[in-house]
Design a protein around this motif. Structure first.
Motif, PDB file in Angstrom:
ATOM      1  N   SER A 137       0.785  -1.177   0.024  1.00 38.21           N
ATOM      2  CA  SER A 137      -0.214  -0.247   0.109  1.00 38.21           C
ATOM      3  C   SER A 137       0.849   1.170  -0.037  1.00 38.21           C
ATOM      4  N   PHE A 138       0.518   2.193   0.170  1.00 36.23           N
ATOM      5  CA  PHE A 138       0.911   3.757   0.224  1.00 36.23           C
ATOM      6  C   PHE A 138       2.046   3.810   1.360  1.00 36.23           C
ATOM      7  N   PHE A 139       3.358   4.019   0.927  1.00 34.06           N
ATOM      8  CA  PHE A 139       4.688   4.403   1.945  1.00 34.06           C
ATOM      9  C   PHE A 139       4.043   5.526   2.778  1.00 34.06           C
ATOM     10  N   MET A 140       4.103   5.453   4.172  1.00 31.23           N
ATOM     11  CA  MET A 140       4.452   6.488   5.145  1.00 31.23           C
ATOM     12  C   MET A 140       5.397   7.392   4.558  1.00 31.23           C
ATOM     13  N   GLN A 141       6.617   6.847   4.032  1.00 35.50           N
ATOM     14  CA  GLN A 141       7.898   7.547   3.818  1.00 35.50           C
ATOM     15  C   GLN A 141       7.636   8.822   2.614  1.00 35.50           C
ATOM     16  N   ASN A 142       6.295   8.771   1.914  1.00 32.50           N
ATOM     17  CA  ASN A 142       6.021   9.486   1.041  1.00 32.50           C
ATOM     18  C   ASN A 142       5.672  10.933   1.479  1.00 32.50           C
ATOM     19  N   LEU A 143       5.465  11.003   2.785  1.00 29.62           N
ATOM     20  CA  LEU A 143       5.317  12.264   3.424  1.00 29.62           C
ATOM     21  C   LEU A 143       6.557  12.779   3.935  1.00 29.62           C
ATOM     22  N   ASN A 144       7.803  12.109   4.145  1.00 27.81           N
ATOM     23  CA  ASN A 144       8.901  12.706   4.255  1.00 27.81           C
ATOM     24  C   ASN A 144       9.823  12.915   2.974  1.00 27.81           C
ATOM     25  N   THR A 145       9.335  12.473   1.895  1.00 29.15           N
ATOM     26  CA  THR A 145      10.007  12.566   0.643  1.00 29.15           C
ATOM     27  C   THR A 145       9.236  13.484  -0.246  1.00 29.15           C
ATOM     28  N   ASN A 146       8.176  12.975  -0.990  1.00 31.23           N
ATOM     29  CA  ASN A 146       7.254  13.700  -2.181  1.00 31.23           C
ATOM     30  C   ASN A 146       6.677  15.064  -1.338  1.00 31.23           C
ATOM     31  N   HIS A 147       6.315  14.829   0.021  1.00 27.20           N
ATOM     32  CA  HIS A 147       5.620  15.946   0.576  1.00 27.20           C
ATOM     33  C   HIS A 147       6.435  16.708   1.802  1.00 27.20           C
ATOM     34  N   ARG A 148       7.626  16.274   1.604  1.00 25.44           N
ATOM     35  CA  ARG A 148       8.398  17.107   2.900  1.00 25.44           C
ATOM     36  C   ARG A 148       8.276  18.577   2.635  1.00 25.44           C
ATOM     37  N   THR A 171       8.256   1.941   4.973  1.00 27.92           N
ATOM     38  CA  THR A 171       9.094   1.028   4.177  1.00 27.92           C
ATOM     39  C   THR A 171       9.958   0.350   4.816  1.00 27.92           C
ATOM     40  N   ARG A 172      10.184   0.446   6.048  1.00 24.54           N
ATOM     41  CA  ARG A 172      11.030  -0.516   6.943  1.00 24.54           C
ATOM     42  C   ARG A 172      10.412  -1.771   7.425  1.00 24.54           C
ATOM     43  N   ASP A 173       8.902  -1.825   7.435  1.00 23.21           N
ATOM     44  CA  ASP A 173       8.447  -3.114   7.099  1.00 23.21           C
ATOM     45  C   ASP A 173       8.443  -3.878   5.882  1.00 23.21           C
ATOM     46  N   ILE A 174       8.310  -3.223   4.720  1.00 25.18           N
ATOM     47  CA  ILE A 174       8.321  -3.629   3.480  1.00 25.18           C
ATOM     48  C   ILE A 174       9.742  -4.352   3.236  1.00 25.18           C
ATOM     49  N   ALA A 175      10.646  -3.679   3.608  1.00 22.63           N
ATOM     50  CA  ALA A 175      12.195  -4.110   3.534  1.00 22.63           C
ATOM     51  C   ALA A 175      12.397  -5.394   4.293  1.00 22.63           C
ATOM     52  N   ARG A 176      11.769  -5.639   5.565  1.00 24.18           N
ATOM     53  CA  ARG A 176      11.879  -6.743   6.558  1.00 24.18           C
ATOM     54  C   ARG A 176      11.105  -7.846   5.802  1.00 24.18           C
ATOM     55  N   GLU A 270       3.807  -6.807  14.924  1.00 21.84           N
ATOM     56  CA  GLU A 270       2.894  -5.927  14.469  1.00 21.84           C
ATOM     57  C   GLU A 270       3.670  -4.863  13.322  1.00 21.84           C
ATOM     58  N   PRO A 271       2.706  -4.408  12.351  1.00 17.09           N
ATOM     59  CA  PRO A 271       3.383  -3.174  11.469  1.00 17.09           C
ATOM     60  C   PRO A 271       3.574  -2.078  12.261  1.00 17.09           C
ATOM     61  N   ILE A 272       4.528  -1.240  12.067  1.00 25.45           N
ATOM     62  CA  ILE A 272       4.817   0.106  12.479  1.00 25.45           C
ATOM     63  C   ILE A 272       3.608   0.900  12.488  1.00 25.45           C
ATOM     64  N   SER A 273       3.743   1.548  13.609  1.00 26.15           N
ATOM     65  CA  SER A 273       2.267   2.687  13.463  1.00 26.15           C
ATOM     66  C   SER A 273       2.379   3.890  12.801  1.00 26.15           C
ATOM     67  N   PHE A 274       1.557   4.512  12.251  1.00 28.51           N
ATOM     68  CA  PHE A 274       1.665   6.016  11.613  1.00 28.51           C
ATOM     69  C   PHE A 274       2.246   6.851  12.796  1.00 28.51           C
ATOM     70  N   ARG A 275       1.929   6.660  14.085  1.00 30.00           N
ATOM     71  CA  ARG A 275       2.345   7.565  15.129  1.00 30.00           C
ATOM     72  C   ARG A 275       3.851   7.516  15.205  1.00 30.00           C
ATOM     73  N   GLN A 276       4.211   6.162  15.491  1.00 30.80           N
ATOM     74  CA  GLN A 276       5.667   5.581  15.473  1.00 30.80           C
ATOM     75  C   GLN A 276       6.433   6.516  14.297  1.00 30.80           C
ATOM     76  N   TYR A 277       6.023   6.067  13.200  1.00 32.85           N
ATOM     77  CA  TYR A 277       6.669   6.584  11.849  1.00 32.85           C
ATOM     78  C   TYR A 277       6.840   8.296  12.119  1.00 32.85           C
ATOM     79  N   VAL A 278       5.947   8.779  12.694  1.00 34.81           N
ATOM     80  CA  VAL A 278       6.128  10.367  12.749  1.00 34.81           C
ATOM     81  C   VAL A 278       7.332  10.657  13.633  1.00 34.81           C
TER      82      VAL A 278
END
Length: 287
Positions: A137-148, A171-176, A270-278
């Motif tokens: 699905s959509f990467f959380m990391q889009n917010l610190n790259t494309n929308h930074r 993306t850290r979860d995708i990588a794992r 468990e996958p990394i939460s959005f809050r933890q990503y931020v």
């Protein structure tokens, strides 16, 4: 020791795949455009080999593929014609006897025959190379790259997604998941949809970011046409602005809202939460 080739090794998935494989005591070969620059980034890592590589230069294939058991494959966004840009490398991998390719594909690609990812999946199947297709699905990391910049400089989320929800994934979860499926033989000739543990809309994203960054972040929600026009005005290449608009259209249509638990089964947590990503990425948006 088994050796794995990592394409996109300095990207927001590939660099974590490298870390995951090293933690599993695997030897990795990084396919990079600029060996000198990459060497500075991975200077303190053991069991790493750097090799100059370009999908558009078949002279770089031999060294990249020598001694390789499996490949982590990502498509460079600028390569839009798989038959010309990607097939020669895949044919070389087949000839070299590569035993598995883990390819980062696209959510919903099975319903979309037009996108390059679908064509790459088909090519790998036709060549008969064992595969795992990861469809995140959509990467959380889009917010610190494309929308930074818009978040950091304008305190806004300028995204045309309406009230729709998205099952964001780190993306850290995708990588794992990629590292595990690359080395574990139970993952073979399969396509896996990967999502986060819950779907959230951009109003909740703005609220969470406001809390974590301690300033008001506003979700603007423009129309798709206005979004495309404004992104181009702000410097986004027209082709990439088109791609972003199409992706947000799919979001608006609700295609990105579904969740499943396949990711958790693969990575064992468990996958990394959005809050933890931020929390982990706050520095990207500090003014």
């Amino acid at each position: 020791m088994d050796k794995y080739l990592i394409t996109g090794a300095t990207g927001n998935i590939g660099m974590y795949v490298v870390e995951e494989l090293l933690s599993l005591e695997k030897h990795v070969k990084l396919a990079v455009h600029d060996v000198k620059k990459a060497k500075e980034k991975f200077t303190d890592k053991e069991n790493i080999e750097l090799v100059k590589f370009d999908f558009l230069d078949d002279k770089t294939f031999e060294d990249a593929l020598e001694g390789i058991k499996g490949i982590f494959l990502v498509r460079p966004p600028e390569l839009e014609h798989p038959n010309k840009d990607m097939l020669p490398f895949l044919e070389a991998a087949k000839e070299k006897g590569v035993e598995k390719i883990v390819f980062v594909s696209l959510l919903g690609v099975e319903k979309n025959p037009i996108v390059p990812h679908r064509k790459i999946e088909s090519m790998i199947k036709v060549l008969g190379i064992p595969y795992v297709f990861l469809r995140p699905s959509f990467f959380m990391q889009n917010l610190n790259t494309n929308h930074r910049e818009e978040i950091r400089d304008r305190d806004e989320l300028y995204i045309p997604a309406g009230k729709s929800k998205t099952s964001f994934i780190d993306t850290r979860d995708i990588a794992r998941a990629a590292a595990i499926s690359l080395i574990d033989e139970k993952y073979r000739n399969t396509a896996i949809t990967l999502t986060g543990k819950r779907a959230i809309d951009y109003y909740e994203i703005a609220k969470t970011m406001s809390e974590m960054l301690e300033r008001k972040i506003e979700y603007k929600n423009p129309s798709l046409l206005k979004f495309r026009k404004e992104r181009i005005k702000r410097g986004t290449p027209k082709e990439f602005a088109n791609v972003m608009s199409i992706l947000y259209l799919t979001t608006k249509l609700g295609i990105a809202k579904d969740i499943n638990y396949d990711l958790e089964k693969i990575i064992g947590r468990e996958p990394i939460s959005f809050r933890q990503y931020v929390i982990d990425h706050k520095n990207y948006w500090i003014k």
